[in-house]
Scaffold this active site. Structure first.
Site, PDB file in Angstrom:
ATOM      1  CG  ASN A 259      -4.766 -11.081   5.540  1.00  0.00           C
ATOM      2  OD1 ASN A 259      -4.428 -11.471   6.659  1.00  0.00           O
ATOM      3  ND2 ASN A 259      -4.526  -9.852   5.117  1.00  0.00           N
TER       4      ASN A 259
ATOM      5  CE1 TYR B  75      -0.733 -13.037  -2.973  1.00  0.00           C
ATOM      6  CE2 TYR B  75      -1.208 -13.581  -0.694  1.00  0.00           C
ATOM      7  CZ  TYR B  75      -0.936 -12.646  -1.667  1.00  0.00           C
ATOM      8  OH  TYR B  75      -0.871 -11.318  -1.349  1.00  0.00           O
TER       9      TYR B  75
ATOM     10  CE  LYS C  55      -4.598 -10.428  -0.602  1.00  0.00           C
ATOM     11  NZ  LYS C  55      -3.633 -10.604   0.493  1.00  0.00           N
TER      12      LYS C  55
ATOM     13  CB  ALA D  26       0.012  -5.854   9.408  1.00  0.00           C
TER      14      ALA D  26
END
Length: 539
Positions: free
Chosen positions: A447, A90, A162, A293
């Protein structure tokens, strides 16, 4: 299913891992080499080949080839090398894969939905699912990829990457997930001029036509997969919050850029508070970068203020200051988004002045928390950080933009400039910092500490919707993992502990879903049910 189809299905294929009795039963003799290997032997070969690659992008391409051919082996290998593989599978290496996606395209690995072909949305989703019980969908339109912007159809790598983290970190069953990219065009001129670009070659379609496309997609998804969590990823500033707000009260959905980022930074703040002992209602929050964000972070911290302290909504809002390209946001500025308007300061506070320099803003605000979501490299200058340290004993300073080239300040510099007083987390992996005989461990505001466990908990509970209580429970669960007695300890758990963190988050989310009464299945023992639901990469 034919023998060739079995070998072509990454969810079923074991390659040389098929035992002899399986080969006999499935008619695989002669279709794979005769030697039967254990998954441990296969992993050693994969890792050896991985190490031989000349660049991290080549390593990622190789790993994703394994992903496309043998999903169990991919996740078994990733489990063995989780910390090493996370930034390759990622962020940040996914950025390189996105840039070159159309140029390197070999085979499809997601659902590609075009705004010009809406009549086939249902057929495409059904065909890709192929009868599987889909419980998690990651969808992107790739307009707002952090640090990259508009990437068109190339952003499909975000959806697949993801989902890989969901499984590697939290054990979400890979047979129950589905990646989707929505192609509405792109405003990226380089892509439009690239003859190899595989998406619609026109500027982004907006307005009513775009909204109708989203509505059509949501309708088909919820009809086909009524128990699935719909995860929105990297939508642009003009659409991300709007989409989430439209659907979050009626379907099971999250936006990771808004909520995932918000709760991981809330967790970092809660962790820092265990060290600083400064209560939530005394925090003063300065967010440098008021995009999707930044607004998501402000909203999550605001919700926690209201939840844990005797403070009104208006009083709590007064503890937030947001900075964007215009400088410190005030209510007289034009073209503010709805999220920005919520936190814009009255112009009268500034005596009709405009504050743009970060040091001046810090001197005016005297924040206890400084959060960077600007993607402006080196924006947190030595002068600005030293100014902040004048006004608070243990400043919480979170430069979380990524990739590395876009971070607002390096952790080592922040520690040095504050004489070791700062409580730091960064958006990229940061090495330990040695300063005045103390080893400072730097938490990563990633995250991935949140969304995998959050998703697993939602799936286990079969939640009807995702409540604010569930998000807060996830953040508090991670914040509680901090040990304030150890000098220099990280204010967030390390990525190396990601699987345990995800389990803790999932348990907290399931428990909260039951308290909120939005679970659709009875669960007698939360911990037992979460453990039972974790998929393991084994033959």
């Amino acid at each position: 299913m034919s023998n060739v189809s079995i070998l072509a299905n990454p969810l079923l294929n074991k390659g040389t891992g098929f035992k002899q009795e399986e080969r006999d039963e499935m008619g695989l003799n002669g279709l794979i080499p005769p030697v039967v290997q254990s998954i441990e032997e296969q992993e050693r070969q994969v890792y050896s080949q991985y190490q031989s690659k000349s660049s991290r992008l080549e390593q990622r391409i190789f790993l994703m080839d394994i992903y496309k051919t043998n999903r169990t082996l991919f996740y078994y290998t990733m489990e063995k090398h989780l910390v090493e593989f996370m930034p390759v599978v990622y962020d940040p290496v996914v950025a390189d894969a996105i840039e070159e996606y159309s140029d390197r395209f070999v085979s499809p690995d997601a659902v590609y939905l075009s705004i010009h072909d809406q009549e086939h949305i249902k057929d495409a989703l059904e065909s890709f699912a192929d009868g599987r019980d889909i419980r998690l969908i990651v969808v992107t339109d790739s307009e707002g990829i952090l640090g990259m912007g508009d990437c068109g159809i190339n952003g499909v790598e975000i959806a697949t990457g993801k989902l890989a983290v969901y499984t590697a970190a939290a054990g979400v069953d890979p047979s129950k997930v589905l990646p989707v990219v929505l192609d509405v065009g792109t405003n990226n001129k380089e892509l439009l001029d690239n003859p190899n670009y595989l998406g619609n070659k026109h500027e982004r379609i907006r307005g009513g036509a775009y909204d109708q496309f989203i509505d059509k997609f949501v309708k088909e998804v919820t009809n086909l997969f009524p128990k699935a969590l719909l995860h929105w990823e990297d939508f642009g500033r003009s659409n991300a919050a709007k989409i989430l707000e439209k659907y979050q009260s009626t379907i099971c959905t999250i936006n990771d850029d808004i909520q995932g980022t918000g709760i991981v930074i809330l967790a970092a703040l809660l962790g820092s508070m265990k060290v600083s002992k400064l209560p939530m209602n005394q925090q003063k929050v300065l967010i440098f970068g008021a995009g999707t964000a930044g607004i998501g972070i402000a909203n999550q911290i605001l919700e926690e203020m209201l939840r844990t302290n005797d403070i009104t909504h208006e009083e709590a809002k007064k503890r937030f200051y947001l900075v964007d390209q215009q400088g410190l946001l005030t209510d007289d500025l034009p073209d503010l988004t709805d999220g920005q308007k919520k936190f814009a300061r009255p112009q009268a506070e500034l005596n009709r002045k405009t504050l743009k320099d970060l040091k001046d803003i810090i001197a005016f605000v005297k924040p206890t928390v400084l959060i960077g979501t600007s993607t402006t490299p080196n924006a947190f200058t030595e002068e600005a950080i030293k100014e902040m340290a004048k006004h608070v004993e243990r400043p919480a300073i979170f430069p979380i933009s990524n990739p590395t080239k876009l971070i607002e300040a390096k952790a080592a510099d922040v520690i040095k400039w504050t004489d070791g007083k700062a409580l730091v987390c960064t958006g990229i992996p940061s090495d330990d910092v040695e300063y005045n005989g103390v080893t400072y461990q730097i938490g990563q505001g990633n995250n991935a500490l949140m969304y995998p466990g959050l998703g697993l908990g939602i799936i286990v509970a079969e939640a009807k919707i995702v409540t604010q209580n569930m998000l807060s429970a996830a953040a508090r669960a991670v914040g509680e993992l901090v040990d304030p007695k150890v000098e220099g300890a990280s204010i967030l758990p390390p990525v190396a502990d990601l699987q345990n963190v995800s389990k803790v988050v999932a348990e907290a989310v399931v428990a909260q879903a039951i308290k909120d009464g939005i679970n659709q299945r009875d669960i007698a023992d939360v911990k037992e049910e979460v453990s039972r639901s974790i998929w393991k990469p084994r033959y």
